[in-house]
Motif scaffolding. Structure first.
Motif, mmCIF file in Angstrom:
data_model
loop_
_atom_site.group_PDB
_atom_site.id
_atom_site.type_symbol
_atom_site.label_atom_id
_atom_site.label_comp_id
_atom_site.label_asym_id
_atom_site.label_seq_id
_atom_site.Cartn_x
_atom_site.Cartn_y
_atom_site.Cartn_z
ATOM 1 N N ASN A 5 15.748 10.930 -9.839
ATOM 2 C CA ASN A 5 14.987 10.190 -10.843
ATOM 3 C C ASN A 5 15.923 9.354 -11.712
ATOM 4 N N ALA A 15 10.176 2.464 -17.519
ATOM 5 C CA ALA A 15 9.881 2.841 -16.134
ATOM 6 C C ALA A 15 10.641 4.113 -15.781
ATOM 7 N N ARG A 16 9.906 5.152 -15.364
ATOM 8 C CA ARG A 16 10.509 6.370 -14.835
ATOM 9 C C ARG A 16 10.287 6.390 -13.338
ATOM 10 N N ILE A 28 3.093 2.702 -8.056
ATOM 11 C CA ILE A 28 3.232 2.555 -9.501
ATOM 12 C C ILE A 28 1.944 3.055 -10.155
ATOM 13 N N ASN A 29 2.062 4.079 -10.994
ATOM 14 C CA ASN A 29 0.900 4.678 -11.670
ATOM 15 C C ASN A 29 -0.242 4.955 -10.690
ATOM 16 N N LYS A 30 0.091 5.556 -9.549
ATOM 17 C CA LYS A 30 -0.842 5.932 -8.482
ATOM 18 C C LYS A 30 -1.540 4.726 -7.846
ATOM 19 N N TYR A 36 -0.619 -3.359 -8.241
ATOM 20 C CA TYR A 36 -0.160 -3.321 -9.633
ATOM 21 C C TYR A 36 0.443 -4.660 -10.053
ATOM 22 N N LYS A 62 8.182 6.517 -6.354
ATOM 23 C CA LYS A 62 7.024 6.823 -7.195
ATOM 24 C C LYS A 62 7.418 6.477 -8.618
ATOM 25 N N ASN A 64 6.342 5.953 -12.872
ATOM 26 C CA ASN A 64 5.496 6.015 -14.060
ATOM 27 C C ASN A 64 5.936 4.864 -14.944
ATOM 28 N N TYR A 66 4.900 2.291 -18.275
ATOM 29 C CA TYR A 66 4.010 2.040 -19.402
ATOM 30 C C TYR A 66 4.708 1.177 -20.441
ATOM 31 N N GLN A 73 7.829 -5.046 -17.595
ATOM 32 C CA GLN A 73 7.655 -3.874 -16.744
ATOM 33 C C GLN A 73 8.381 -4.041 -15.415
#
Length: 128
Positions: A5, A15-16, A28-30, A36, A62, A64, A66, A73
């Motif tokens: 990670n 961004a993680r 990105i965010n499922k 996205y 994958k 996360n 925000y 972003q």
């Protein structure tokens, strides 16, 4: 390979990233990358570190994501992916740094000052 990670920031965007071996799928965010970020330019920005190392089809990513707007972003995500790739293989750091992918862009919005309409904009001066 275990999951690696990393974190990337730009303006107000964070961004993680979780990188594992796979087929090159970026979630990105499922949601899928193309869903996205519909813009091909932003998709290109996100994939830049992977394309530089020729690792676009080697890892599943994958994310996360925000905060901020779509440009911030995408650039935060680019930094996070580059940092994760360096954690996987430290010899790649020189190639990514030469392209500028390892540097966090420190520019952010300047705060609004009291007695002014914006950060630098003044109210109209009236001589009489």
């Amino acid at each position: 390979m275990e999951v690696v990670n990393a974190l990337g920031r730009r303006k107000r965007a964070i961004a993680r990233v979780f990188v594992s071996e796979g087929t090159g799928k970026i979630t990105i965010n499922k949601r899928d990358l193309a869903k996205y970020f519909p813009s091909t330019i932003l998709q290109y920005v996100v994939k830049q570190p992977l394309n530089k190392l020729g690792a676009a089809e080697k890892y599943d990513i994958k994310v996360n994501l925000y905060g901020g707007g779509f440009t911030g972003q995408s650039q935060a995500l680019r930094l996070a992916i580059a940092r994760a790739l360096v954690k996987i293989n430290p010899e790649d750091k020189k190639a990514l740094r030469s392209e500028g992918f390892m540097t966090r862009d420190p520019r952010s919005v300047e705060r609004k000052k009291p007695g002014q309409p914006k950060a630098r904009r003044r109210f109209q001066f009236s001589k009489r």
